[in-house]
Design a protein around this motif. Sequence first.
Motif, mmCIF file in Angstrom:
data_model
loop_
_atom_site.group_PDB
_atom_site.id
_atom_site.type_symbol
_atom_site.label_atom_id
_atom_site.label_comp_id
_atom_site.label_asym_id
_atom_site.label_seq_id
_atom_site.Cartn_x
_atom_site.Cartn_y
_atom_site.Cartn_z
ATOM 1 N N MET A 2 0.830 -1.194 0.000
ATOM 2 C CA MET A 2 0.000 0.000 0.000
ATOM 3 C C MET A 2 0.868 1.249 0.000
ATOM 4 N N THR A 3 0.544 2.177 -0.889
ATOM 5 C CA THR A 3 1.224 3.467 -0.909
ATOM 6 C C THR A 3 0.186 4.571 -0.790
ATOM 7 N N VAL A 4 0.565 5.646 -0.118
ATOM 8 C CA VAL A 4 -0.308 6.795 0.097
ATOM 9 C C VAL A 4 0.412 8.018 -0.447
ATOM 10 N N GLU A 5 -0.170 8.646 -1.466
ATOM 11 C CA GLU A 5 0.465 9.796 -2.110
ATOM 12 C C GLU A 5 -0.442 11.012 -1.988
ATOM 13 N N ARG A 6 0.065 12.042 -1.364
ATOM 14 C CA ARG A 6 -0.681 13.284 -1.198
ATOM 15 C C ARG A 6 -0.984 13.895 -2.561
ATOM 16 N N VAL A 7 -2.210 14.451 -2.728
ATOM 17 C CA VAL A 7 -2.586 14.977 -4.037
ATOM 18 C C VAL A 7 -2.870 16.484 -4.033
ATOM 19 N N SER A 8 -2.961 17.110 -2.865
ATOM 20 C CA SER A 8 -3.062 18.570 -2.813
ATOM 21 C C SER A 8 -2.517 19.041 -1.473
ATOM 22 N N PRO A 9 -2.085 20.293 -1.389
ATOM 23 C CA PRO A 9 -1.535 20.771 -0.114
ATOM 24 C C PRO A 9 -2.554 20.792 1.014
ATOM 25 N N ALA A 10 -3.828 21.074 0.707
ATOM 26 C CA ALA A 10 -4.829 21.241 1.756
ATOM 27 C C ALA A 10 -5.313 19.918 2.320
ATOM 28 N N LEU A 11 -5.622 18.978 1.446
ATOM 29 C CA LEU A 11 -6.153 17.676 1.874
ATOM 30 C C LEU A 11 -6.159 16.729 0.697
ATOM 31 N N GLY A 12 -6.313 15.429 1.010
ATOM 32 C CA GLY A 12 -6.474 14.424 -0.032
ATOM 33 C C GLY A 12 -5.223 13.630 -0.312
ATOM 34 N N ALA A 13 -5.406 12.300 -0.460
ATOM 35 C CA ALA A 13 -4.315 11.409 -0.837
ATOM 36 C C ALA A 13 -4.879 10.250 -1.636
ATOM 37 N N GLU A 14 -4.093 9.766 -2.593
ATOM 38 C CA GLU A 14 -4.476 8.573 -3.362
ATOM 39 C C GLU A 14 -3.789 7.358 -2.759
ATOM 40 N N VAL A 15 -4.577 6.312 -2.567
ATOM 41 C CA VAL A 15 -4.063 5.060 -2.007
ATOM 42 C C VAL A 15 -4.049 4.017 -3.116
ATOM 43 N N THR A 16 -2.894 3.432 -3.360
ATOM 44 C CA THR A 16 -2.757 2.386 -4.367
ATOM 45 C C THR A 16 -2.110 1.155 -3.736
ATOM 46 N N GLY A 17 -2.155 0.055 -4.473
ATOM 47 C CA GLY A 17 -1.534 -1.178 -3.995
ATOM 48 C C GLY A 17 -2.356 -1.907 -2.954
ATOM 49 N N LEU A 18 -3.645 -1.596 -2.853
ATOM 50 C CA LEU A 18 -4.498 -2.229 -1.851
ATOM 51 C C LEU A 18 -5.877 -2.480 -2.433
ATOM 52 N N ARG A 19 -6.330 -3.733 -2.338
ATOM 53 C CA ARG A 19 -7.722 -4.079 -2.630
ATOM 54 C C ARG A 19 -8.459 -4.164 -1.302
ATOM 55 N N LEU A 20 -9.507 -3.372 -1.169
ATOM 56 C CA LEU A 20 -10.207 -3.315 0.111
ATOM 57 C C LEU A 20 -10.791 -4.662 0.525
ATOM 58 N N VAL A 21 -11.202 -5.464 -0.447
ATOM 59 C CA VAL A 21 -11.769 -6.777 -0.090
ATOM 60 C C VAL A 21 -10.709 -7.700 0.493
ATOM 61 N N ASP A 22 -9.431 -7.405 0.228
ATOM 62 C CA ASP A 22 -8.339 -8.258 0.727
ATOM 63 C C ASP A 22 -7.604 -7.630 1.904
ATOM 64 N N ALA A 23 -8.045 -6.467 2.376
ATOM 65 C CA ALA A 23 -7.298 -5.742 3.398
ATOM 66 C C ALA A 23 -7.293 -6.497 4.723
ATOM 67 N N ASP A 24 -6.102 -6.692 5.297
ATOM 68 C CA ASP A 24 -6.028 -7.301 6.623
ATOM 69 C C ASP A 24 -6.164 -6.206 7.682
ATOM 70 N N ASP A 25 -6.119 -6.588 8.941
ATOM 71 C CA ASP A 25 -6.337 -5.621 10.015
ATOM 72 C C ASP A 25 -5.283 -4.512 10.009
ATOM 73 N N ASP A 26 -4.032 -4.865 9.704
ATOM 74 C CA ASP A 26 -2.983 -3.842 9.672
ATOM 75 C C ASP A 26 -3.247 -2.820 8.574
ATOM 76 N N ALA A 27 -3.742 -3.293 7.428
ATOM 77 C CA ALA A 27 -4.034 -2.379 6.330
ATOM 78 C C ALA A 27 -5.189 -1.440 6.684
ATOM 79 N N VAL A 28 -6.201 -1.966 7.367
ATOM 80 C CA VAL A 28 -7.329 -1.126 7.767
ATOM 81 C C VAL A 28 -6.871 -0.062 8.761
ATOM 82 N N GLU A 29 -5.987 -0.455 9.687
ATOM 83 C CA GLU A 29 -5.465 0.528 10.636
ATOM 84 C C GLU A 29 -4.616 1.584 9.927
ATOM 85 N N ALA A 30 -3.860 1.175 8.926
ATOM 86 C CA ALA A 30 -3.053 2.130 8.164
ATOM 87 C C ALA A 30 -3.947 3.092 7.378
#
Length: 275
Positions: A2-30
């Motif tokens: 999972m990667t988290v990339e900020r998309v604007s200075p004020a707010l917002g980030a794109e999350v890639t490398g993660l399928r929500l249906v497959d997310a384990d507990d650590d991924a949900v916490e992240a």
Amino acid sequence: MMTVERVSPALGAEVTGLRLVDADDDAVEALYAALIAHQVLFLPDQHLAPIEHAAFARRCGELGARHHSYVTHPDSDDVVVLDWQPGQRPDASEWHSDMSFTAEPPFASILQAVQVPPVGGDTLWASMYAVHDCLDPGFRRDLEALSATHDPGAFRNGPYVSGGTGAMNEMLSTVGSAVWPVISHHPVSGRPYVNVSESNTRWIIGLGAAESARILTMLFDIVNRPDHQVRLRWRPGMIAIWDNRATQHYAVSDYPNDRRIMHRVVVARDTRSAV
């Protein structure tokens, strides 16, 4: 990964490398940590079935009762279907935080694009942290002493059209209204934010009509500045998750000849927070 990339200075980030249906507990916490940090997250190519959508939402917190004005999916009462036909104007095409007129506004929303116009139908979010932080310090101190009323706003329209003044008043008495500090504080980050919206805030308590209107109009104009915003161009299967407590959003109504279908699950309570 999972990667988290900020998309604007004020707010917002794109999350890639993660399928929500497959997310384990650590991924949900992240994801939760990223949401608190960035306020709104964008996850492309998810394509969740309604049952999967609701199941993931339950891992984020406690779900609440269905919205008083929307229909739900036949496969899950937790999934609201927002189906705007050509010629219809979405009722979210004004700045608002969800259900701020209730005693316990929801923690978060998880919105998935099902069918989108070939162009148009974007959604914008504004960081109310950023709105607060740009204010003159003296004006901020004045606002800290004020509270404002929130009510259902444009949700009056449907009951009035179907049943006149009586139906509208019945809806208003059932749904109610709420009063919030103009400067509120996020229960997790502790950060101050401006808690008024053009959609639902009607009056600053203790002020006359003219003074209340001047202050609210000034704040609404600041929310409209692009400096405090992020804009998402939807694709089918994309999901946006936002923290409703210190953000506002605006669904752009610029697709009069096209249909737009979205699925939304609202997380009523943040079970990771004591508040």
